[in-house]
Design a protein around this motif. Structure first.
Motif, mmCIF file in Angstrom:
data_model
loop_
_atom_site.group_PDB
_atom_site.id
_atom_site.type_symbol
_atom_site.label_atom_id
_atom_site.label_comp_id
_atom_site.label_asym_id
_atom_site.label_seq_id
_atom_site.Cartn_x
_atom_site.Cartn_y
_atom_site.Cartn_z
ATOM 1 N N THR A 12 0.837 -1.189 0.000
ATOM 2 C CA THR A 12 0.000 0.000 0.000
ATOM 3 C C THR A 12 0.875 1.242 0.000
ATOM 4 O OG1 THR A 12 -1.660 -1.194 1.282
ATOM 5 C CG2 THR A 12 -1.860 1.196 1.208
ATOM 6 N N THR A 13 0.508 2.226 -0.798
ATOM 7 C CA THR A 13 1.284 3.457 -0.897
ATOM 8 C C THR A 13 1.408 4.142 0.464
ATOM 9 O OG1 THR A 13 0.681 3.824 -3.203
ATOM 10 C CG2 THR A 13 1.348 5.762 -1.939
ATOM 11 N N VAL A 14 2.629 4.596 0.763
ATOM 12 C CA VAL A 14 2.910 5.328 1.992
ATOM 13 C C VAL A 14 3.240 6.769 1.628
ATOM 14 C CG1 VAL A 14 4.473 5.551 3.971
ATOM 15 C CG2 VAL A 14 3.755 3.280 3.199
ATOM 16 N N LEU A 15 2.600 7.715 2.291
ATOM 17 C CA LEU A 15 2.868 9.128 2.067
ATOM 18 C C LEU A 15 4.074 9.547 2.897
ATOM 19 C CD1 LEU A 15 -0.807 10.400 2.480
ATOM 20 C CD2 LEU A 15 0.336 9.748 0.347
ATOM 21 N N GLY A 16 4.962 10.342 2.286
ATOM 22 C CA GLY A 16 6.112 10.831 3.033
ATOM 23 C C GLY A 16 5.716 11.822 4.106
ATOM 24 N N SER A 17 4.713 12.643 3.821
ATOM 25 C CA SER A 17 4.181 13.601 4.786
ATOM 26 C C SER A 17 2.755 13.971 4.398
ATOM 27 C CB SER A 17 5.054 14.863 4.825
ATOM 28 O OG SER A 17 4.536 15.802 5.746
ATOM 29 N N PRO A 18 1.798 13.769 5.323
ATOM 30 C CA PRO A 18 1.973 13.159 6.640
ATOM 31 C C PRO A 18 2.337 11.683 6.493
ATOM 32 C CG PRO A 18 -0.361 13.375 6.137
ATOM 33 C CD PRO A 18 0.370 14.085 5.053
ATOM 34 N N LEU A 19 3.185 11.207 7.372
ATOM 35 C CA LEU A 19 3.705 9.853 7.247
ATOM 36 C C LEU A 19 2.628 8.843 7.622
ATOM 37 C CD1 LEU A 19 6.162 8.151 6.562
ATOM 38 C CD2 LEU A 19 6.862 8.285 8.959
ATOM 39 N N ARG A 20 1.994 8.274 6.602
ATOM 40 C CA ARG A 20 0.938 7.277 6.808
ATOM 41 C C ARG A 20 0.658 6.580 5.494
ATOM 42 N NH1 ARG A 20 -3.656 8.916 4.312
ATOM 43 N NH2 ARG A 20 -4.136 11.140 4.125
ATOM 44 N N ARG A 21 -0.089 5.480 5.590
ATOM 45 C CA ARG A 21 -0.556 4.794 4.391
ATOM 46 C C ARG A 21 -1.797 5.500 3.838
ATOM 47 N NH1 ARG A 21 1.862 0.776 7.358
ATOM 48 N NH2 ARG A 21 3.104 -0.696 6.127
ATOM 49 N N ILE A 22 -2.052 5.336 2.553
ATOM 50 C CA ILE A 22 -3.286 5.882 2.018
ATOM 51 C C ILE A 22 -4.454 5.086 2.590
ATOM 52 C CG2 ILE A 22 -2.212 6.729 -0.102
ATOM 53 C CD1 ILE A 22 -3.520 4.387 -1.583
ATOM 54 N N THR A 23 -5.568 5.739 2.730
ATOM 55 C CA THR A 23 -6.752 5.125 3.338
ATOM 56 C C THR A 23 -7.572 4.394 2.279
ATOM 57 O OG1 THR A 23 -8.171 7.035 2.936
ATOM 58 C CG2 THR A 23 -6.832 7.051 4.961
ATOM 59 N N PRO A 24 -8.507 3.534 2.684
ATOM 60 C CA PRO A 24 -9.399 2.903 1.716
ATOM 61 C C PRO A 24 -10.183 3.915 0.884
ATOM 62 C CG PRO A 24 -9.497 1.720 3.794
ATOM 63 C CD PRO A 24 -8.677 2.955 4.036
ATOM 64 N N THR B 9 -19.083 7.962 -1.603
ATOM 65 C CA THR B 9 -20.315 7.355 -1.099
ATOM 66 C C THR B 9 -20.378 5.855 -1.335
ATOM 67 O OG1 THR B 9 -21.321 8.095 -3.184
ATOM 68 C CG2 THR B 9 -21.722 9.433 -1.228
ATOM 69 N N PHE B 10 -19.405 5.303 -2.037
ATOM 70 C CA PHE B 10 -19.335 3.856 -2.215
ATOM 71 C C PHE B 10 -18.860 3.261 -0.903
ATOM 72 C CE2 PHE B 10 -17.947 -0.219 -3.856
ATOM 73 C CZ PHE B 10 -18.805 -0.448 -4.922
ATOM 74 N N GLU B 11 -19.543 2.231 -0.424
ATOM 75 C CA GLU B 11 -19.294 1.722 0.920
ATOM 76 C C GLU B 11 -18.744 0.299 0.931
ATOM 77 O OE1 GLU B 11 -22.646 4.275 3.376
ATOM 78 O OE2 GLU B 11 -23.072 2.187 2.822
ATOM 79 N N PHE B 12 -17.945 0.019 1.978
ATOM 80 C CA PHE B 12 -17.354 -1.312 2.193
ATOM 81 C C PHE B 12 -17.662 -1.749 3.624
ATOM 82 C CE2 PHE B 12 -14.927 0.847 -1.043
ATOM 83 C CZ PHE B 12 -14.660 -0.125 -1.996
ATOM 84 N N PRO B 13 -18.934 -1.934 3.940
ATOM 85 C CA PRO B 13 -19.303 -2.206 5.338
ATOM 86 C C PRO B 13 -18.927 -3.614 5.792
ATOM 87 C CG PRO B 13 -21.227 -2.415 3.936
ATOM 88 C CD PRO B 13 -20.118 -1.919 3.049
ATOM 89 N N GLY B 14 -18.611 -3.706 7.073
ATOM 90 C CA GLY B 14 -18.465 -5.006 7.697
ATOM 91 C C GLY B 14 -17.235 -5.795 7.311
ATOM 92 N N GLN B 15 -16.185 -5.130 6.834
ATOM 93 C CA GLN B 15 -14.983 -5.880 6.505
ATOM 94 C C GLN B 15 -13.740 -5.075 6.894
ATOM 95 O OE1 GLN B 15 -15.125 -6.651 2.244
ATOM 96 N NE2 GLN B 15 -14.239 -4.676 1.738
ATOM 97 N N VAL B 16 -12.625 -5.788 7.047
ATOM 98 C CA VAL B 16 -11.374 -5.143 7.425
ATOM 99 C C VAL B 16 -10.804 -4.393 6.227
ATOM 100 C CG1 VAL B 16 -10.875 -6.856 9.197
ATOM 101 C CG2 VAL B 16 -10.043 -7.217 6.863
ATOM 102 N N ASP B 17 -9.960 -3.416 6.511
ATOM 103 C CA ASP B 17 -9.382 -2.594 5.443
ATOM 104 C C ASP B 17 -8.610 -3.432 4.433
ATOM 105 O OD1 ASP B 17 -10.439 -0.312 6.516
ATOM 106 O OD2 ASP B 17 -8.581 0.360 7.468
ATOM 107 N N GLN B 18 -7.927 -4.476 4.905
ATOM 108 C CA GLN B 18 -7.115 -5.268 3.986
ATOM 109 C C GLN B 18 -7.972 -5.896 2.892
ATOM 110 O OE1 GLN B 18 -3.807 -5.091 4.153
ATOM 111 N NE2 GLN B 18 -3.842 -6.131 2.177
#
Length: 447
Positions: free
Chosen positions: A353-365, A377-386
């Motif tokens: 998963t892409t990591v941002l240099g700043s702010p230092l974090r992974r991109i979100t779903p 507005t597209f949803e991914f309910p009831g499951q883990v991010d992976q």
């Protein structure tokens, strides 16, 4: 969905979470059948599109084609038999034969248009035979199709036409039913693998598609672990010291800390492949030129003690960027790769998963979904991010599908060209989800 009659009907085979559905609905189509064998992806499809999803499209034991009549057939048929990440057995592998199930439906239903999608490698040198079989099979069924692969990526499409800052080359097989008399006539590919119009992909700015930190639910979930932060800290300081020393051009070859040897004692082992010999020689020259700086850096970080071998390798592909903080990173088996924050490499169904240099974090779903052209507005309910990352890595880019389908319609006859003239040039301008979900703002549509 609108209550008026649809402009056409379509089926969505190997549907994933519904990228084709999103694009073709935006063109005025109505989905009359969807199939997806992955249960988790099918649940996401059902939730967002409010329709049932079948499993296997045509069970081999079932002599009756259950797919209803339709105008357009779309399918992102399984890519594993052709992907570089797989064994590349093509149609020798069972999943590769699923193309023949598509042909069976085409023979039975004769839809006017067909749009298939697969990985770039399906038309690569290792699969010339498979590619020829696909083209020949479609032509024998009365479909006109180019023998030249139509390759395209969302980063080649401007934001105003639904493009996204992601390099994701995919092959699109656009076939139009013309009957036996014209099916063998050669045609140009529906799109070319180059920027549309005068668009310059280098003008993408990934940051415009990122969520402000205050809007990220569970922000802590996307932070790096302690070891990962240590890796980034060390290599960020490496870049910082080189820049401070006036090094204007950082090495474009992979830097291997474990291969830093002074030129006076450098000696190539016998029998190494040329590519590795070249990298070892360049690392020795680089280390020798900057030995004092590098030795001090290594001493300050305990010689990178405890870093896994792949994190002792560094691939700078950010050209003239001045710091690691202004870039994006990927933790790859080959090393830590750094690129400018213009566009991301293709989302994949695995890690990295892409990591941002700043702010230092992974991109979100949410940000990953934006890279594929799905609305917030597209949803991914009831499951883990992976699971969400994996589904998005397997998805088609909705903006590209919309663009390619429009290009195919333009040359498929009056009925289809009228649809193009009646619809906006970008899928972003059409609200097609059957639900009303406006809990998050949409991503910016322009650079």
């Amino acid at each position: 969905m609108s209550s008026k009659s649809p402009a056409f009907t379509f089926v969505d085979l190997f549907a994933g979470i519904g990228g084709f559905h999103y694009a073709l609905s935006a063109l005025g189509g109505e989905c009359v059948y969807a199939s997806e064998i992955d249960e988790a992806a099918a649940k996401i499809y059902q939730h967002n599109w409010e329709m049932d999803v079948a499993g296997n499209i045509v069970p081999e034991t079932d002599p009756v084609v259950r797919v209803p009549a339709h105008d357009v057939l779309t399918a992102g048929f399984p890519c594993q038999p052709f992907s570089k990440s797989g064994l590349q057995r093509g149609m020798e592998e069972a999943r590769g034969t699923l193309f023949y199930n598509i042909c069976r439906i085409l023979k039975e239903r004769r839809p006017s248009l067909v749009l298939l999608e697969n990985v770039r490698n399906i038309a690569g040198p290792r699969h010339r035979h498979e590619w020829a079989v696909i083209v020949r099979s479609l032509r024998e069924l009365g479909y006109q199709v180019s023998s030249t692969p139509a390759v395209f990526s969302p980063h080649l499409l401007p934001a105003s036409l639904g493009g996204r800052p992601q390099v994701r080359e995919r092959v699109f097989i656009a076939a139009t039913y013309v009957g036996d008399d014209s099916a063998m006539d050669e045609v140009e590919p529906v799109v070319c693998n180059q920027p549309v119009g005068d668009w310059d992909p280098q003008t993408w700015d990934l940051r415009r598609f990122l969520q402000p930190d205050v809007e990220i639910e569970g922000r802590v979930n996307y932070e790096l672990g302690a070891s990962e932060k240590r890796w980034v800290e060390a290599w960020a300081e490496f870049v910082r010291r080189l820049r401070h020393a006036g090094v204007r051009k950082l090495p474009g070859f992979p830097i291997w800390v474990d291969e830093f040897v002074h030129a006076d004692i450098f000696d190539l082992p016998v029998g190494l492949p040329a590519w590795k010999s070249n990298f070892l020689r360049k690392n020795s020259e680089f280390y020798t030129q900057h030995r004092k700086l590098i030795d001090a850096w290594l001493a300050d970080f305990d010689g990178l003690d405890g870093f896994p071998p792949s994190r002792r390798k560094f691939e700078w592909q950010a050209q003239d960027a001045q710091s690691l903080e202004e870039c994006i990173l990927h933790f790859r088996p080959s090393g830590i790769r750094v690129k400018k924050a213009t566009y991301v490499p293709a989302l994949v169904a695995m890690g990295q998963t892409t990591v941002l240099g700043s702010p230092l974090r992974r991109i979100t779903p949410v940000e990953a979904a934006r890279m594929q052209g799905f609305p917030d507005t597209f949803e991914f309910p009831g499951q883990v991010d992976q699971a969400t990352y994996r589904q998005l890595g397997n998805a088609v880019n909705t903006g590209v599908v919309y663009h390619v389908m429009r290009q195919q319609m333009k040359r498929a006859g009056q009925r289809w060209s009228k649809i193009v003239s009646d619809t906006p040039p970008s899928v972003d301008q059409v609200d097609v989800l059957p639900r009303t979900r406006r809990t998050r703002p949409n991503a910016p549509e322009t650079c």
